[in-house]
Enzyme design. Structure first.
Site, PDB file in Angstrom:
ATOM      1  N   GLU A 271      13.810  23.467-121.304  1.00 28.46           N
ATOM      2  CA  GLU A 271      13.994  22.118-121.368  1.00 28.46           C
ATOM      3  C   GLU A 271      15.637  21.777-121.952  1.00 28.46           C
ATOM      4  O   GLU A 271      15.564  21.079-123.057  1.00 28.46           O
ATOM      5  CB  GLU A 271      13.011  21.132-121.857  1.00 28.46           C
ATOM      6  CG  GLU A 271      11.921  21.215-121.207  1.00 28.46           C
ATOM      7  CD  GLU A 271      10.627  20.619-121.910  1.00 28.46           C
ATOM      8  OE1 GLU A 271      11.038  19.991-123.074  1.00 28.46           O
ATOM      9  OE2 GLU A 271       9.684  20.480-121.354  1.00 28.46           O
ATOM     10  N   GLY A 273      19.267  20.356-123.024  1.00 32.74           N
ATOM     11  CA  GLY A 273      19.941  19.303-122.872  1.00 32.74           C
ATOM     12  C   GLY A 273      21.462  19.451-123.449  1.00 32.74           C
ATOM     13  O   GLY A 273      22.308  19.987-122.503  1.00 32.74           O
ATOM     14  N   ARG A 310      26.082   9.537-133.054  1.00 29.02           N
ATOM     15  CA  ARG A 310      25.921  10.626-133.750  1.00 29.02           C
ATOM     16  C   ARG A 310      26.470  10.816-135.261  1.00 29.02           C
ATOM     17  O   ARG A 310      25.549  10.940-136.158  1.00 29.02           O
ATOM     18  CB  ARG A 310      26.289  11.712-133.092  1.00 29.02           C
ATOM     19  CG  ARG A 310      25.485  11.994-131.720  1.00 29.02           C
ATOM     20  CD  ARG A 310      25.277  13.518-131.106  1.00 29.02           C
ATOM     21  NE  ARG A 310      24.532  14.255-131.764  1.00 29.02           N
ATOM     22  CZ  ARG A 310      24.895  15.368-132.584  1.00 29.02           C
ATOM     23  NH1 ARG A 310      26.309  15.500-132.996  1.00 29.02           N
ATOM     24  NH2 ARG A 310      24.078  15.906-133.285  1.00 29.02           N
ATOM     25  N   CYS A 341      30.838  -3.693-137.354  1.00 28.13           N
ATOM     26  CA  CYS A 341      30.651  -4.253-138.756  1.00 28.13           C
ATOM     27  C   CYS A 341      29.761  -3.485-139.394  1.00 28.13           C
ATOM     28  O   CYS A 341      28.710  -4.129-139.774  1.00 28.13           O
ATOM     29  CB  CYS A 341      30.636  -5.668-138.765  1.00 28.13           C
ATOM     30  SG  CYS A 341      32.181  -6.534-138.111  1.00 28.13           S
ATOM     31  N   GLU A 342      29.769  -2.251-139.702  1.00 32.31           N
ATOM     32  CA  GLU A 342      28.871  -1.432-140.403  1.00 32.31           C
ATOM     33  C   GLU A 342      29.649  -0.418-141.276  1.00 32.31           C
ATOM     34  O   GLU A 342      30.757   0.346-140.631  1.00 32.31           O
ATOM     35  CB  GLU A 342      27.929  -0.701-139.536  1.00 32.31           C
ATOM     36  CG  GLU A 342      27.061  -1.434-138.762  1.00 32.31           C
ATOM     37  CD  GLU A 342      25.707  -1.730-139.440  1.00 32.31           C
ATOM     38  OE1 GLU A 342      25.376  -0.916-140.538  1.00 32.31           O
ATOM     39  OE2 GLU A 342      24.883  -2.559-138.856  1.00 32.31           O
ATOM     40  N   TYR A 370      23.853  13.207-126.095  1.00 36.60           N
ATOM     41  CA  TYR A 370      23.455  12.410-126.937  1.00 36.60           C
ATOM     42  C   TYR A 370      24.623  11.269-127.402  1.00 36.60           C
ATOM     43  O   TYR A 370      24.789  10.844-128.584  1.00 36.60           O
ATOM     44  CB  TYR A 370      22.718  12.965-128.147  1.00 36.60           C
ATOM     45  CG  TYR A 370      21.513  13.801-127.769  1.00 36.60           C
ATOM     46  CD1 TYR A 370      20.367  13.194-127.073  1.00 36.60           C
ATOM     47  CD2 TYR A 370      21.702  15.117-127.660  1.00 36.60           C
ATOM     48  CE1 TYR A 370      19.458  14.074-126.709  1.00 36.60           C
ATOM     49  CE2 TYR A 370      20.732  15.976-127.492  1.00 36.60           C
ATOM     50  CZ  TYR A 370      19.446  15.656-126.995  1.00 36.60           C
ATOM     51  OH  TYR A 370      18.512  16.427-126.501  1.00 36.60           O
TER      52      TYR A 370
HETATM   53  N1  LLP Z   1      12.560  18.859-124.595  1.00 34.71           N
HETATM   54  C1  LLP Z   1      11.975  17.972-125.661  1.00 34.71           C
HETATM   55  C2  LLP Z   1      10.616  17.763-125.567  1.00 34.71           C
HETATM   56  C3  LLP Z   1      12.815  17.358-126.326  1.00 34.71           C
HETATM   57  O1  LLP Z   1      12.540  16.448-127.166  1.00 34.71           O
HETATM   58  C4  LLP Z   1      14.191  17.679-126.415  1.00 34.71           C
HETATM   59  C5  LLP Z   1      15.092  16.562-127.421  1.00 34.71           C
HETATM   60  C6  LLP Z   1      14.689  18.431-125.736  1.00 34.71           C
HETATM   61  C7  LLP Z   1      14.017  19.096-124.836  1.00 34.71           C
HETATM   62  C8  LLP Z   1      16.253  18.854-125.504  1.00 34.71           C
HETATM   63  O2  LLP Z   1      16.826  19.357-126.488  1.00 34.71           O
HETATM   64  P1  LLP Z   1      18.310  20.028-126.615  1.00 34.71           P
HETATM   65  O3  LLP Z   1      18.248  21.148-125.618  1.00 34.71           O
HETATM   66  O4  LLP Z   1      18.911  18.964-126.283  1.00 34.71           O
HETATM   67  O5  LLP Z   1      18.270  20.232-128.174  1.00 34.71           O
HETATM   68  N2  LLP Z   1      19.914  12.763-130.496  1.00 34.71           N
HETATM   69  C9  LLP Z   1      19.829  13.841-131.209  1.00 34.71           C
HETATM   70  C10 LLP Z   1      18.807  14.865-130.364  1.00 34.71           C
HETATM   71  C11 LLP Z   1      17.373  14.438-130.242  1.00 34.71           C
HETATM   72  C12 LLP Z   1      16.589  15.493-129.469  1.00 34.71           C
HETATM   73  C13 LLP Z   1      15.310  15.132-129.086  1.00 34.71           C
HETATM   74  N3  LLP Z   1      14.690  16.015-128.213  1.00 34.71           N
HETATM   75  C14 LLP Z   1      21.162  14.453-131.664  1.00 34.71           C
HETATM   76  O6  LLP Z   1      22.015  13.717-131.118  1.00 34.71           O
HETATM   77  O7  LLP Z   1      21.345  15.303-132.077  1.00 34.71           O
END
Ligand code: LLP
Length: 409
Positions: A271, A273, A310, A341-342, A370
């Site tokens: 999975e 991202g 981020r 304004c933060e 993200y």
């Molecule tokens: N699968 C599940 C169940 C997840 O919770 C996540 C991300 C992914 C896959 C994808 O993960 P990746 O390959 O993108 O690392 N907003 C935060 C990251 C939060 C990730 C949440 N879960 C940031 O900007 O670093």
């Protein structure tokens, strides 16, 4: 970021000058390179070639409908965590048989839709959720295919706010709880348990935590004595945000997963991202004001923390580069901040940055993941445009939100 480079001091995305794009459009805006997305996706698939995994792009990292359609064409499935993401993935044409649904707090309505659409897996994260999926499936006269998410209690060596696989984190079931649920699962007549899933965190830069996680999963599979058709190994593969961030060695991990797959005779799901979309996007902003302060100069951008969270949320470091380079350097420290304004609406500080002027364009790098998906209307600021370079052409993939719409009562 091979799709973004300087040529004669001008910053380009693929073959297009970013200055030209910025001059013709309202800043700030997100800009993506489709060739970078395609290369990231195919490199990911290549790294796991022997395994032939099902790659389910993690929609939360970027849920732009056009990007989802593009990934679908490349063969991607989807990892979703809400009804909205599920419907977006389906609308992008991704088949239900390539969709997995994760999350600790799925609502009844979300589960009902997932059951109705017959997606590949609902990854349940508690016994109560399994009970509810069973009850709803019974009412709907369905047998629903599920996975159970394991919390392997692994330290992923990443930012504490994006770690998901330690015992104290809310995600998944501990080994013992999972084993207990597996013993009971045959009583849940409307469920078919076909998968075990894990996701230990995000922005992981070493293959070590993944290896440890594989060991825990192997142990758990043996103890359950269940023949799982799928093992969903989640996402989490990190990218280089800073010049000396080390790269994760996917090839080493791939060899281990290959052995694992052979041993348990199962299919593998990933999975990812961030590793697919992170370096494919930049955020182009304008220097609104330059303001002298004690020991530094603030470069106040027109992009704020609502557009890109981020740095404020995780103290994340994202380089900011000028859209046009010059040879003049400043002696003072330059701090890039936003208008919200933060105090935490700030991005990054540099010593000896190139000399800036008001109205110069700059690009915040590696914001594809993200970035837009975490943006908000805070300070009643409209969501910004998103553009994609696709087949050497510039395409609007989200229009800037109309301010009148936003303030409508
Ligand atoms: N699968 C599940 C169940 C997840 O919770 C996540 C991300 C992914 C896959 C994808 O993960 P990746 O390959 O993108 O690392 N907003 C935060 C990251 C939060 C990730 C949440 N879960 C940031 O900007 O670093």
């Amino acid at each position: 970021m091979p799709s973004y480079k300087y040529s004669q001091k001008r910053f380009f995305v693929e073959n297009l000058s970013i200055e030209n794009i910025a001059k013709k459009n309202i800043t700030p805006f997100y800009l993506y390179s489709s060739s970078q997305i395609r290369d990231n996706f195919s490199n990911f698939v290549k790294s796991f070639k022997n395994i032939n995994p099902l790659v389910c792009f993690s929609v939360k990292s970027n849920s732009n409908p056009f990007i989802l359609k593009f990934l679908k064409k490349l063969g991607s499935g989807a990892d979703v965590v809400s009804q909205g993401e599920l419907l977006k993935a389906l609308r992008a044409g991704i088949k239900p048989s390539k969709i997995v649904f994760s999350g600790v707090g799925k609502s009844e309505e979300e589960l009902r839709i997932a059951i109705k659409k017959k997606i590949l897996l609902i990854n349940v994260e508690s016994e109560s959720e399994a009970l509810l999926v069973n009850k709803l499936s019974k009412k709907m006269k369905r047998k629903t295919t599920i996975g159970i998410r394991l919390n392997p209690n692994i330290y992923a060596n990443t930012h504490k706010k994006i770690s998901t696989g330690k015992a104290e984190d809310k995600f998944g079931l501990s080994k013992n709880e999972l084993l207990k649920l597996c013993l009971k699962i045959s009583k849940f007549k409307n469920l078919k348990l076909i998968a075990l899933s894990v996701h230990i965190g995000s922005q992981i830069l070493s293959d070590n935590p993944f290896k440890k996680s594989l060991n825990v999963i192997s142990d758990v599979i043996k103890k359950t004595k269940i023949k799982f058709k799928y093992i969903d190994l989640g996402g989490g593969f990190g990218i280089s945000y800073k010049k000396n961030d080390k790269k994760i060695k996917l090839n080493n991990y791939s060899k281990l997963v290959y052995k694992f797959k052979k041993k348990f005779n199962c299919e593998i799901i990933f999975e990812p991202g961030r590793s697919i979309i992170g370096n494919a996007g930049i955020l182009v902003a304008k220097v609104q004001y330059l303001k002298k302060a004690k020991n530094k100069t603030f470069a106040v951008l027109d992009a704020g923390m609502n557009d890109f969270m981020r740095p404020a949320l995780y103290d994340a470091v994202h380089e900011i580069v000028p859209v046009i380079q010059n040879n003049k350097r400043t002696k003072s420290i330059v701090e890039f901040v936003g208008p919200v304004c933060e105090t935490s609406c700030k991005f990054i500080k540099y010593k000896n940055y190139q000399k800036l002027s008001e109205n110069n364009f700059v690009a915040i790098l590696n914001v594809g993941a993200y970035g837009s998906s975490l943006s908000s209307n805070y300070n009643t600021r409209p969501l910004i445009s998103e553009f994609l370079v696709y087949k050497n052409k510039f395409k609007t993939i989200r229009k800037r939100q109309n301010l009148l719409e936003l303030i409508k009562v």
